[in-house]
Enzyme design. Structure first.
Site, PDB file in Angstrom:
ATOM      1  N   TRP A  24      84.188 -58.118  50.276  1.00 24.15           N
ATOM      2  CA  TRP A  24      85.341 -57.398  50.838  1.00 24.15           C
ATOM      3  C   TRP A  24      86.534 -58.337  50.981  1.00 24.15           C
ATOM      4  CZ3 TRP A  24      88.299 -58.195  55.212  1.00 24.15           C
ATOM      5  CH2 TRP A  24      89.159 -57.157  55.582  1.00 24.15           C
ATOM      6  N   HIS A  25      86.258 -59.606  51.276  1.00 22.34           N
ATOM      7  CA  HIS A  25      87.352 -60.545  51.497  1.00 22.34           C
ATOM      8  C   HIS A  25      88.047 -60.959  50.207  1.00 22.34           C
ATOM      9  CE1 HIS A  25      85.722 -60.974  55.590  1.00 22.34           C
ATOM     10  NE2 HIS A  25      86.906 -61.456  55.897  1.00 22.34           N
ATOM     11  N   GLY A  26      87.401 -60.842  49.085  1.00 16.38           N
ATOM     12  CA  GLY A  26      88.079 -61.222  47.856  1.00 16.38           C
ATOM     13  C   GLY A  26      87.172 -61.169  46.639  1.00 16.38           C
ATOM     14  N   PHE A  66      93.814 -59.947  51.453  1.00 15.38           N
ATOM     15  CA  PHE A  66      92.585 -59.191  51.536  1.00 15.38           C
ATOM     16  C   PHE A  66      92.868 -57.693  51.643  1.00 15.38           C
ATOM     17  CE2 PHE A  66      91.510 -63.262  53.826  1.00 15.38           C
ATOM     18  CZ  PHE A  66      91.065 -63.867  52.664  1.00 15.38           C
TER      19      PHE A  66
END
Length: 462
Positions: A319-321, A462
């Site tokens: 989800w963060h990258g 993000f």
């Protein structure tokens, strides 16, 4: 447009506040929705269409779910359709080039990249929009029939681009009924100024130290310099993101909204389990409520629980990258949390508090190395420097210089990370002292911004 900009502080925010408070109640949400679209379009005029598409789609799905004639199976397929649409949009813009790069590397193909810029805040508003559909499906919230009110929920500029992630069930009533009094507005201003100072005076300045150290070749870096660097990054990302969250919560208060807290002194944690109860609380809560518990949580035995924890943390990482380092970061914390669930916490409970704290901080700092380097080679080299595996001395003159020139800032960062201590003061002088303190913080923040050339928001990507 970012909150820590002169344009926002002295033009956009005053104009929106004036327009909002002179407007009659029946159009206040329209004012917020329209100005939020302007706020978003200022930086992403094209990608506003993506956010509006997500908004219209989930608004329609919500109405479909509210139809009492729908069968249970039809309702499930509506939720599935919503999740597919939202994750397809998120996946295409955020992960398409990552997948193409890996396919090309694995198969030797030459599939062209999309080279699309990532829409600002898409990870946040996508999760918010999905929470609405799931809440309506579960019956914990009623379908929103007013499109403007629903658009306000999705696009609300205080938390649009970097959270906190607001679940629909926690804000549904506030969309229709909220009031702003002098006390709430003043508390919002105070909270905003604290967040602005965190971001501008603390995060930006320690970020310069991290930039200096991370731009130095880690293969020739002393161990203490490497540890100083990752400590600087840990402070930067905390005060950057918690400062933004404070500003978002404060702005919400100015308009009558009460958002949930997103941070609770995470660097005082005494285990990684404790850390993730304190860090980015809205994201942890979202994955708990919409992924971990629906998968069975801890109700189906230890092996299913282990599977569920690893799924959640691999998803949290990606989800963060769209990068392998974020998957490794999620895997790392998943493994540590499994260790703590099974027997680590029992061992820690036998230890003195300071040992538990050191344990948590060491693992947190190691985790930030995974997070900070998207190049796995550079990450490995930095780890080698931290643990003295690069044949360099423990420190050198540059290490001492960096410590000396940043000592006061580091002390301030440590103090700002600790729980607040209530000061005993005369009740009659307290408001005056608080007003003076916050006025000073605001003045110092603005003075910094006038000449600032370094003012990033880490979580915007993000």
């Amino acid at each position: 447009m970012v909150f820590s900009s002169l344009l926002f502080l002295f033009l956009f925010l005053p104009a929106v506040l004036l327009l909002y408070f002179v407007s009659p109640w029946r159009i206040k949400n329209f004012v917020l929705f329209a100005t939020s679209l302007v706020f978003y379009a200022w930086g992403e005029p094209v990608y506003i269409a993506i956010m509006l598409l997500s908004t219209v789609t989930d608004y329609s799905f919500g109405l479909a779910l509210s139809n009492p004639k729908r069968s249970s199976l039809q309702r499930k397929w509506i939720v599935v359709a919503s999740v597919v649409v939202n994750l397809t949009l998120l996946g295409y813009f955020k992960y398409a080039d990552f997948l193409i790069n890996n396919v090309n590397a694995l198969l030797g193909t030459q599939i062209p990249l999309t080279e699309l810029a990532l829409p600002i805040g898409i990870s946040f508003y996508t999760f918010q929009s999905m929470s609405y559909i799931i809440d309506v499906y579960r019956g914990t919230a009623k379908a929103q029939r007013n499109w403007i009110d629903f658009g306000t929920f999705v696009a609300l500029f205080p938390q649009l681009v970097a959270g906190p992630i607001v679940q629909y069930s926690t804000i549904a009533e506030q969309l229709r009924h909220r009031t702003v009094n002098i006390e709430l507005f003043a508390e919002g201003v105070r909270r905003f100024i604290i967040g602005l100072a965190k971001k501008v005076l603390l995060a930006n300045n320690i970020g310069l130290l991290w930039n200096t150290i991370s731009s130095t070749g880690a293969d020739t870096m002393p161990a203490l310099t490497a540890w100083l660097g990752i400590i600087a990054f840990a402070f930067q990302i905390y005060f950057d993101f918690s400062g933004y969250s404070d500003m978002a919560i404060g702005l919400g208060m100015m308009f009558g909204f009460r958002f949930n807290e997103n941070f609770n002194r995470p660097y005082t944690a005494q285990s990684i389990t404790d850390f993730w109860r304190r860090w980015h609380i809205s994201l942890s809560t979202w994955f708990r409520d919409y992924v971990y518990i629906p998968l069975g949580g801890n109700r189906k035995g230890p092996w299913i629980q282990l599977r569920n924890i690893m799924i959640v943390w691999l998803l949290t990482g990606i989800w963060h990258g769209a990068s392998w380092n974020f998957l490794l970061w999620g895997l790392y914390f998943g493994v540590v949390l499994v260790f703590e669930k099974w027997f680590g916490l029992k061992l820690l409970q036998r230890m003195p508090a300071w040992v538990r704290h050191v344990y948590a901080l060491l693992l947190i700092l190691i985790g930030w190395v995974f997070f900070a380097f998207d190049d796995l080679g550079n990450m490995g080299t930095y780890f080698a420097a931290m643990f003295g595996a690069n044949d360099q001395p423990l420190w050198n003159n540059e290490t001492l210089y960096l410590l000396y020139t940043n000592a006061i800032l580091l002390v301030l960062l440590v103090l700002a990370s600790l729980p607040k201590r209530k000061l005993k003061e005369n009740r009659s002088t307290r408001p005056v002292l608080q007003l003076g303190w916050h006025a000073l913080l605001f003045f110092m923040s603005v003075a910094y911004l006038v000449d600032a050339t370094f003012n990033p928001f880490l979580y915007f990507r993000f």
